[in-house]
Design an enzyme around this catalytic site. Structure first.
Site, PDB file in Angstrom:
ATOM      1  N   ARG A   1     -13.546 -35.743 -41.607  1.00 11.68           N
ATOM      2  CA  ARG A   1     -13.313 -35.797 -40.164  1.00 11.68           C
ATOM      3  C   ARG A   1     -14.337 -34.929 -39.432  1.00 11.68           C
ATOM      4  NH1 ARG A   1      -7.471 -35.513 -38.740  1.00 11.68           N
ATOM      5  NH2 ARG A   1      -7.605 -37.652 -39.453  1.00 11.68           N
TER       6      ARG A   1
ATOM      7  N   ARG B   1      -8.574 -25.171 -34.616  1.00  5.03           N
ATOM      8  CA  ARG B   1      -8.178 -26.131 -35.642  1.00  5.03           C
ATOM      9  C   ARG B   1      -7.615 -27.363 -34.944  1.00  5.03           C
ATOM     10  NH1 ARG B   1      -5.715 -28.451 -39.811  1.00  5.03           N
ATOM     11  NH2 ARG B   1      -3.473 -28.764 -39.703  1.00  5.03           N
TER      12      ARG B   1
ATOM     13  N   GLY C   1      -5.630 -30.818 -36.144  1.00  2.00           N
ATOM     14  CA  GLY C   1      -5.035 -31.363 -37.360  1.00  2.00           C
ATOM     15  C   GLY C   1      -3.867 -32.263 -37.051  1.00  2.00           C
TER      16      GLY C   1
ATOM     17  N   MET D   1       0.114 -27.319 -42.620  1.00  3.50           N
ATOM     18  CA  MET D   1      -0.149 -26.485 -43.792  1.00  3.50           C
ATOM     19  C   MET D   1      -1.269 -25.453 -43.616  1.00  3.50           C
ATOM     20  SD  MET D   1       0.316 -29.360 -46.773  1.00  3.50           S
ATOM     21  CE  MET D   1       0.427 -28.151 -48.070  1.00  3.50           C
TER      22      MET D   1
ATOM     23  N   ASP E   1       3.438 -37.952 -38.563  1.00  2.00           N
ATOM     24  CA  ASP E   1       4.539 -38.562 -39.299  1.00  2.00           C
ATOM     25  C   ASP E   1       5.864 -37.864 -39.064  1.00  2.00           C
ATOM     26  OD1 ASP E   1       2.542 -37.109 -41.354  1.00  2.00           O
ATOM     27  OD2 ASP E   1       4.595 -36.554 -41.822  1.00  2.00           O
TER      28      ASP E   1
END
Ligand code: HPA
Length: 234
Positions: free
Chosen positions: A20, A83, A85, A177, A201
C-alpha cells in the site's frame, strides 16, 4: 524541489502493508525516490502538492510498527507519523467503511505493562495532529468518529471473547493491531503521531470489504492522511 534518495521527509505516512505504501507513492506522489533504513524498513519520498512527504510500510503488529517508528523517529528530520490502516469493529454505532481517528489506543498487548512495570500507560494521539486531521476531514466533507481504538496482538482472538467483551461496552470504536505501539513510540521519542483507520470488517459476523476494495477503495483515507501530514512537512 530536489530529492535526495537518503532523505526522509519531516512527515511520514505509515500504512501497515508495504504494497500500500508503494501504491500511494506511485499514485499520489511525484518525483518519487525509494529509501531504505538500516533495519530494512523501505519507503518512498516524493512531492505532494509542493511539499516533500514520505510513505513507508510498517508491517503488521505492534512489534513491527514499533521497530518501524523507532527507526523513522531516530532520523533527526522525522517529526510526525500518520498511520493509515484498517480495523474491525463490534461497536453497534460503527459501520463498515466508517473512518475512525484514534484519540487514544487501549491495548491487550503486554508492551506497556512491561515498560511501566505493571502500571497502566495511556497511549494518546498528538493533539495538534488530531486537530489538523479533524479540521481537514470537515473541510473535505469526510465523515469520521474520534475515540478509543483497541490494539491487539491477535487478529483472531482464540479466547472468543473479542466480540462480547467489555471494550465495546466502554465505547471502543474499533480493533486493529498497531496503534498503541505507534503512539507509545512517538511519546517515547517526544514526537508526533496520529492513527486514522477505515473500518474494513465486522468482527461480529466477519463480514468485510473484499481484498480488492481494501487495496483501492481507501482513497478518502489516503487523501486525508496526505493532506494532514502535509501540514507537518515542508
Ligand atoms: N482485528 C484486528 N485487526 C484488524 C481487524 C480485526 O478484526 N480488521 C482489520 N484489522
Amino acid at each position: 524541489m530536489e530529492l535526495n534518495a537518503n532523505t526522509i521527509a519531516k512527515g511520514v505516512l505509515l500504512p501497515g502493508d508495504p504494497k500500500r505504501a508503494q501504491y500511494i507513492a506511485v499514485n499520489y506522489l511525484k518525483q518519487t525516490e525509494e529509501f531504505r533504513l538500516d533495519n530494512g524498513i523501505t519507503g518512498y519520498s516524493g512531492i505532494y502538492d509542493g511539499r516533500r512527504i514520505s510513505v513507508a510500510g510498517s508491517g503488521m503488529g505492534i512489534p513491527s510498527v514499533m521497530l518501524a517508528a523507532d527507526a523513522l523517529y531516530d532520523c533527526d528530520d522525522v517529526n510526525a507519523i500518520i498511520r493509515i490502516g484498517t480495523c474491525g469493529t463490534a461497536q453497534s454505532e460503527v459501520n463498515i467503511g466508517d473512518m475512525l481517528i484514534a484519540l487514544g489506543c487501549s491495548t491487550t498487548s503486554g508492551i506497556n505493562y512491561r515498560t511501566f512495570e505493571g502500571d497502566l500507560f495511556c497511549p494518546v494521539a498528538d493533539f495538534e495532529m488530531l486537530q489538523v486531521a479533524t479540521d481537514k476531514a470537515v473541510a473535505m466533507n469526510i465523515g469520521f468518529k474520534v475515540g478509543n481504538i483497541l490494539s491487539c496482538d491477535l487478529f483472531y482472538d482464540l479466547t472468543e471473547s473479542e466480540a462480547n467483551n467489555r471494550w465495546w461496552d466502554f465505547g471502543v470504536l474499533g480493533v486493529e493491531m498497531e496503534g498503541a505501539g505507534l503512539y507509545t513510540t512517538a511519546l517515547k521519542h517526544q514526537k508526533k503521531a496520529l492513527m486514522i483507520c477505515t473500518v474494513s470488517d465486522s468482527i461480529i459476523n466477519r463480514q468485510g470489504m473484499t481484498p480488492k476494495q481494501r487495496e483501492t477503495s481507501l482513497h478518502d483515507m489516503i487523501i486525508l492522511g496526505l493532506n494532514s501530514i502535509y501540514e507537518f512537512c515542508d
